[in-house]
Design an enzyme around this catalytic site. Structure first.
Site, PDB file in Angstrom:
ATOM      1  N   LYS A  46       0.832  -1.207   0.000  1.00  0.00           N
ATOM      2  CA  LYS A  46       0.000   0.000   0.000  1.00  0.00           C
ATOM      3  C   LYS A  46       0.865   1.255   0.000  1.00  0.00           C
ATOM      4  O   LYS A  46       0.539   2.258  -0.661  1.00  0.00           O
ATOM      5  CB  LYS A  46      -0.938   0.009   1.211  1.00  0.00           C
ATOM      6  CG  LYS A  46      -1.833   1.254   1.301  1.00  0.00           C
ATOM      7  CD  LYS A  46      -2.724   1.425   0.072  1.00  0.00           C
ATOM      8  CE  LYS A  46      -3.504   2.732   0.088  1.00  0.00           C
ATOM      9  NZ  LYS A  46      -4.539   2.786   1.131  1.00  0.00           N
ATOM     10  N   LYS A  78       0.113  11.905   5.387  1.00  0.00           N
ATOM     11  CA  LYS A  78       0.432  10.860   6.371  1.00  0.00           C
ATOM     12  C   LYS A  78       1.006   9.628   5.697  1.00  0.00           C
ATOM     13  O   LYS A  78       2.012   9.058   6.146  1.00  0.00           O
ATOM     14  CB  LYS A  78      -0.836  10.516   7.160  1.00  0.00           C
ATOM     15  CG  LYS A  78      -0.688   9.411   8.193  1.00  0.00           C
ATOM     16  CD  LYS A  78      -1.087   8.034   7.668  1.00  0.00           C
ATOM     17  CE  LYS A  78      -2.558   7.938   7.336  1.00  0.00           C
ATOM     18  NZ  LYS A  78      -2.922   6.555   6.936  1.00  0.00           N
TER      19      LYS A  78
END
Length: 303
Positions: free
Chosen positions: A171, A239
Site C-alpha cells: 500500500k 500521512k
C-alpha cells in the site's frame, strides 16, 4: 450468516460496510460519531455503541481507521478488540498504517488466539462505493483464504502479497505511485493550459495512450472543473507519504521523486489545503508557475 464487526465508518468504511450488508452479511457497525452508525442501520446493518459491542460474537472484525495510533488503540488498547474477541476471530485491518505496526498487531493477536490480516485498500471513495477496491493482503495464507469471500464483497482485485506487514508495504508503494502520478498530471495540465490547448480534448487523447491511468481517469475531470471536495484528503496522503519515507529510510533505499512530491504535499497542507482532495496538487503547481489562486474548492476557473 457470518457476523462482521466493522469499526470505522468514514469515507471509505461506510460504503464498505454497506456493501457487506448488501452481500448478506450481518454487520455490526461502530463509529465515534453516531450519525454514521445510524446511516448503516438504515441500510440494514446493526448498531454498536462501543468497540466491545461490535466485537462480541463477531467471527470477523474489520477496522478502517485513519492512522497507526488509532489502530493500535482500538485493537490493543484497554477495552479494545483483543480484550473482547473470542479465540479464532479473524481481524482484518483495512486501514493504511505503518508496516511495523501491522507486524506488532499480528504478534499481539497471535498471543490471544486471534487471526490477523493487514488488508489496506486502494480505489478511493468511488471504488469503495462500487465495491471494486484493490486489496493487498498480508498475513498467513490460510487466514487469507478464510477472509477471501468476505473481501470479495468490497473489492474486485484481492491479492495475498506476503506475511504480516506486506500488505501495508505494498500500500505504501501504491501511495507513492498515486502521489507521483497526480503531481505529473497537475504539471501536464498547467503546461497544456499555458500553451492554450483545450484541456478536455487533451485529457481524452492522453487517456487512450500510454499516459492513461486510473488516476487520470478518476481525477482529471474534477481537476478540470476545479472541484477539490475530498475523496481522499491531502492530510491523509501526507500521512501516507510519511509512512513511505520512513519505510524507505529503514530499508536504505532512495526515493528522490517520492520525497519531492511529499514536500509538495506538505507545502500544500501548510498553506491550508489539508482538507482538500489530493488532486489539489494542481493548485500547488499553479502557484509555483506564478498563478494567483486560492486553496479553496469549487473556485471558478480563472482562464
Amino acid at each position: 450468516m457470518t457476523t462482521i464487526g466493522f469499526i470505522g465508518l468514514g469515507v471509505m468504511g461506510a460504503p464498505m460496510a454497506a456493501n457487506l450488508v448488501g452481500a448478506g452479511y450481518d454487520v455490526i457497525g461502530y463509529n465515534r460519531s453516531r450519525g454514521r452508525v445510524d446511516a448503516l442501520v438504515a441500510k440494514g446493518g446493526r448498531a454498536a455503541s462501543s468497540v466491545a459491542e461490535a466485537v462480541r460474537g463477531a467471527e470477523v472484525v474489520i477496522t478502517m481507521l485513519p492512522d497507526s495510533p488509532d489502530v493500535e488503540q482500538v485493537v490493543m488498547g484497554e477495552d479494545g478488540v483483543l480484550h473482547h474477541a473470542q479465540a479464532g476471530t479473524l481481524l482484518v485491518d483495512a486501514s493504511t498504517i505503518r508496516p511495523d505496526v501491522s507486524r506488532a498487531i499480528a504478534q499481539a493477536c497471535r498471543a490471544r488466539g486471534v487471526r490477523a490480516l493487514d488488508a489496506p485498500v486502494s480505489g478511493g471513495e468511488a471504488g469503495a462505493i462500487e465495491g471494486t477496491l484493490s486489496i493487498m493482503v498480508g498475513g498467513d495464507p490460510a487466514d487469507f483464504d478464510a477472509a477471501h469471500e468476505v473481501l470479495r464483497a468490497v473489492g474486485s482485485t484481492i491479492v495475498h502479497v506476503g506475511p504480516a506487514g506486506a500488505g501495508q508495504t505494498v500500500k505504501a508503494a501504491n501511495q507513492l505511485i498515486v502521489a507521483g502520478t497526480l503531481e505529473l498530471l497537475a504539471e501536464a495540465l498547467v503546461f497544456l493550459s499555458a500553451h492554450g490547448v483545450d484541456l478536455a480534448s487533451a485529457v481524452e487523447v492522453l487517456g487512450g495512450g500510454l499516459a492513461g491511468s486510473a488516476v487520470l481517469q478518476r481525477k482529471a475531470p474534477a481537476m478540470l472543473d476545479r472541484r477539490f471536495e475530498p475523496g481522499f484528503r491531502v492530510d491523509l496522503h501526507h500521512k501516507d507519504l510519511g509512512i513511505v519515507l520512513d519505510a524507505a529510510r529503514a530499508a536504505g533505499v532512495a526515493i528522490p521523486l517520492g520525497a519531492h512530491v511529499a514536500d509538495l504535499l506538505a507545502s500544500l497542507r501548510a498553506q491550508g489545503g489539508g482538507q482538500l482532495d489530493h488532486s489539489a496538487l494542481l493548485l500547488q503547481v499553479e502557484k509555483l508557475s506564478g498563478e494567483d489562486n486560492e486553496l479553496a474548492p469549487n473556485r471558478a476557473a480563472s482562464r
